[in-house]
Write a protein that holds these residues in place. Structure first.
Motif, PDB file in Angstrom:
ATOM      1  N   LYS A 263    -100.619 -39.417 -15.512  1.00 36.45           N
ATOM      2  CA  LYS A 263    -101.878 -38.345 -15.711  1.00 36.45           C
ATOM      3  C   LYS A 263    -101.971 -38.323 -17.307  1.00 36.45           C
ATOM      4  O   LYS A 263    -103.241 -37.886 -17.503  1.00 36.45           O
ATOM      5  N   LYS A 264    -101.095 -38.372 -18.063  1.00 31.91           N
ATOM      6  CA  LYS A 264    -101.208 -37.902 -19.576  1.00 31.91           C
ATOM      7  C   LYS A 264    -101.809 -39.028 -20.118  1.00 31.91           C
ATOM      8  O   LYS A 264    -102.246 -38.791 -21.536  1.00 31.91           O
ATOM      9  N   LEU A 265    -101.815 -40.206 -19.833  1.00 28.24           N
ATOM     10  CA  LEU A 265    -102.543 -41.538 -20.300  1.00 28.24           C
ATOM     11  C   LEU A 265    -103.839 -41.394 -20.695  1.00 28.24           C
ATOM     12  O   LEU A 265    -104.726 -40.804 -19.801  1.00 28.24           O
ATOM     13  N   SER A 266    -104.622 -41.711 -21.876  1.00 27.66           N
ATOM     14  CA  SER A 266    -105.843 -41.992 -21.900  1.00 27.66           C
ATOM     15  C   SER A 266    -106.277 -43.167 -21.190  1.00 27.66           C
ATOM     16  O   SER A 266    -105.521 -43.966 -20.882  1.00 27.66           O
ATOM     17  N   ASN A 267    -107.527 -43.260 -21.049  1.00 31.83           N
ATOM     18  CA  ASN A 267    -108.111 -44.499 -20.134  1.00 31.83           C
ATOM     19  C   ASN A 267    -107.877 -45.752 -21.009  1.00 31.83           C
ATOM     20  O   ASN A 267    -107.594 -46.623 -20.313  1.00 31.83           O
ATOM     21  N   GLN A 268    -107.941 -45.694 -22.545  1.00 26.98           N
ATOM     22  CA  GLN A 268    -107.630 -46.641 -23.101  1.00 26.98           C
ATOM     23  C   GLN A 268    -106.107 -47.359 -22.917  1.00 26.98           C
ATOM     24  O   GLN A 268    -105.745 -48.529 -22.984  1.00 26.98           O
ATOM     25  N   GLN A 269    -105.306 -46.235 -22.801  1.00 28.19           N
ATOM     26  CA  GLN A 269    -103.854 -46.509 -22.539  1.00 28.19           C
ATOM     27  C   GLN A 269    -103.770 -47.229 -21.165  1.00 28.19           C
ATOM     28  O   GLN A 269    -102.670 -47.982 -20.929  1.00 28.19           O
ATOM     29  N   ILE A 270    -104.235 -46.552 -20.351  1.00 26.01           N
ATOM     30  CA  ILE A 270    -104.180 -47.193 -18.908  1.00 26.01           C
ATOM     31  C   ILE A 270    -104.796 -48.480 -18.875  1.00 26.01           C
ATOM     32  O   ILE A 270    -104.131 -49.739 -18.306  1.00 26.01           O
ATOM     33  N   LYS A 271    -105.932 -48.748 -19.585  1.00 25.55           N
ATOM     34  CA  LYS A 271    -106.490 -50.028 -19.690  1.00 25.55           C
ATOM     35  C   LYS A 271    -105.578 -51.276 -20.302  1.00 25.55           C
ATOM     36  O   LYS A 271    -105.407 -52.385 -19.759  1.00 25.55           O
ATOM     37  N   ASN A 272    -104.953 -50.639 -21.216  1.00 22.47           N
ATOM     38  CA  ASN A 272    -103.922 -51.611 -21.981  1.00 22.47           C
ATOM     39  C   ASN A 272    -102.967 -52.061 -21.105  1.00 22.47           C
ATOM     40  O   ASN A 272    -102.178 -53.097 -21.214  1.00 22.47           O
ATOM     41  N   ILE A 273    -102.427 -51.251 -20.503  1.00 23.53           N
ATOM     42  CA  ILE A 273    -100.947 -51.165 -19.624  1.00 23.53           C
ATOM     43  C   ILE A 273    -101.541 -52.526 -18.393  1.00 23.53           C
ATOM     44  O   ILE A 273    -100.836 -53.187 -18.108  1.00 23.53           O
ATOM     45  N   ALA A 274    -102.650 -52.020 -17.767  1.00 26.53           N
ATOM     46  CA  ALA A 274    -103.063 -53.035 -16.926  1.00 26.53           C
ATOM     47  C   ALA A 274    -103.591 -54.432 -17.175  1.00 26.53           C
ATOM     48  O   ALA A 274    -102.943 -55.334 -16.489  1.00 26.53           O
TER      49      ALA A 274
END
Length: 383
Positions: free
Chosen positions: A345-356
Motif C-alpha cells: 500500500k505504501k508503494l507508488s504507482n510507478q514502483q508497483i509497475k516497476n515490480i510487475a
C-alpha cells in the motif's frame, strides 16, 4: 521408427498436473509416439485434452473394465446401487472389487502396458499409488523411468524408499525439492519449471500500476491454504477485494467462511480463457499454499505482470530470487499478512509497475513456452 513413451499418473479433470502432463505429452509427441494412462478417473472435460487428442488417453479402470468380465459385472452392479451419473469406468474400483483382487489385476494391467513402451514418464507424488511397483517393474525390464515430481517433498515421503534409486531421471520444479532426494545413490535429476499455456494472451496484458484487489486461482483443498487465508482476510480491516477461482473438496467450507464478507467473490471453476480475463482485472495474485511444486499460477502472474503475494512454497522463492517482488507471508500468522499488504500500500504507482514489469521480464528470460519445451526434449533425448 519412433520410440514409444507412456505417461502414467493420477490424471483427473482439473489442475496443474493435468495441464503440465498434457503440455509434456504434446511437446514430445512430435518426436515420439506418446500415450497417457491415468491411474485416476477423468472425463472428456479434462484439461489434458486442451493439449492431446482423446484417443491417446486411457484410464486404468477403463483397461480393467474392458479386460475383466468379473470386474465389469461388479462395476455394473456398483453403478446401479449408487444411482450416480458418472461414467461406467468410475465404478470399477468399488469396495467389493477391492476385496476380490482389484489391485493385483490393476498392477497386471500396468505391466502389460509398460511392456509395449520404451520410456515411462511418471507424473506423480512420491506417495502416489502404484509408483513403487511401476518403478521396480520397469527397472527389471531395463526401461528408462522418469519421475516428474509434484507437490512439496516431505521427510515422511522419503522414508523406506530404497527403490527410488531405480528411477533413471528425476525432473523437479525447484532446487529445494531436488535437494531433499540427495541421499539417493547415483541420483540423476534436472530442473525444469513450468510455463503459462496462454502465454501470448498473458504477455499482452498491460502491467499493473495500482493495488486494490487480489485473485486466487487454484484447487480448493487443504494443502492450498485458501480456506485458512479467507479466515485471515475476514479479520482484516481493508478495502481490498478478493476473487477466488477454483473448485475442490473444501468448497462447501469456503462458501460458509466467505458468505458474510461482501469483499469476497467465489467464481468457481473457470477455463483458461476466462482465467486470462480475470488476470486482466486483478492487481495481485495470492498464493497461500502449504504444499506446492510450482505453483503454476505463480508463472501466470509473472507473465501477466502482476504482483505476487505468496507463502515461501515450492519454486516461488527461486522464481522470484533477486527481484523486488518479495511479498512473503505465513498463513498461520496474520501479522505477516498485514505487514505485506501494508508494504504494498505504501508503494507508488510507478514502483508497483516497476515490480510487475520486472516479474514479466524474469518470465521472458527463463520460463517461455518454447524454452520449457526444449528442456523437456533435451532431457528425454539424453536417455
Amino acid at each position: 521408427m519412433k520410440k514409444k513413451i507412456l505417461f502414467i499418473g493420477p490424471i483427473g479433470d482439473f489442475g496443474g498436473r493435468e495441464l503440465e502432463t498434457g503440455f509434456m505429452a504434446k511437446s514430445l509427441s512430435k518426436d515420439f509416439d506418446v500415450e497417457i494412462l491415468s491411474t485416476g478417473n477423468l472425463t472428456l472435460i479434462s484439461q489434458i485434452f486442451d493439449f492431446v487428442p482423446t484417443e491417446i488417453v486411457q484410464t486404468l479402470n477403463e483397461c480393467i473394465y474392458k479386460n475383466s468380465f468379473r470386474f465389469r459385472i461388479l462395476s455394473y452392479l456398483s453403478r446401479i446401487k449408487s444411482n450416480q451419473k458418472k461414467d461406467k469406468y468410475s465404478f470399477v474400483s468399488n469396495t467389493l472389487a477391492k476385496r476380490l483382487g482389484y489391485r493385483d489385476f490393476a498392477l497386471n494391467q500396468l505391466r502389460i502396458k509398460i511392456n509395449n513402451f520404451d520410456i515411462i514418464i511418471l507424473c506423480m507424488q512420491l506417495t502416489s499409488n502404484y509408483l513403487k511397483e511401476i518403478v521396480e517393474y520397469s527397472h527389471g525390464l531395463q526401461k528408462p523411468t522418469v519421475l516428474r515430481t509434484s507437490t512439496t517433498i516431505k521427510e515422511s515421503d522419503i522414508t523406506e524408499k530404497d527403490w527410488l534409486k531405480e528411477i533413471t531421471l528425476f525432473i523437479h520444479h525447484s532446487e529445494s525439492n531436488a535437494k531433499k532426494l540427495e541421499f539417493i545413490e547415483n541420483y540423476n535429476y534436472t530442473l525444469i519449471d513450468q510455463c503459462t499455456f496462454k502465454e501470448e494472451e498473458m504477455l499482452q496484458i498491460k502491467s499493473v500500476e495500482t493495488f486494490k484487489n487480489l485473485l486466487y486461482v487454484g484447487r480448493i483443498s487443504e494443502e492450498k491454504g485458501i480456506v485458512d487465508f479467507v479466515e485471515l482476510f475476514n479479520k482484516l480491516e481493508t478495502d481490498l477485494t478478493l476473487k477466488i477461482v477454483g473448485d475442490g473438496e473444501q468448497m462447501k467450507e469456503l462458501r460458509v467462511k466467505s458468505e458474510s464478507n461482501k469483499n469476497i467473490e467465489l467464481l468457481g471453476f473457470l477455463n483458461q480463457d476466462e482465467i486470462v480475463k480475470q488476470f486482466q482485472d486483478t492487481h495481485a495474485i495470492i498464493i497461500p499454499s502449504y504444499e506446492e511444486s510450482g505453483p503454476f499460477v505463480g508463472l501466470e502472474a509473472m507473465a501477466s505482470a502482476r504482483l505476487i503475494i505468496s507463502t515461501k512454497v515450492g519454486a516461488m522463492p527461486e522464481r522470484l530470487k533477486g527481484l523486488k517482488n518479495q511479498f512473503w507471508f505465513n498463513v498461520s500468522d496474520s501479522n505477516s499478512l498485514i505487514k505485506v499488504l501494508g508494504d504494498i500500500k505504501k508503494l507508488s504507482n510507478q514502483q508497483i509497475k516497476n515490480i510487475a514489469e520486472e516479474n514479466r521480464l524474469r518470465y521472458l528470460d527463463n520460463y517461455q513456452m518454447d524454452k520449457i519445451e526444449s528442456q523437456y526434449k533435451n532431457a528425454i533425448f539424453k536417455l
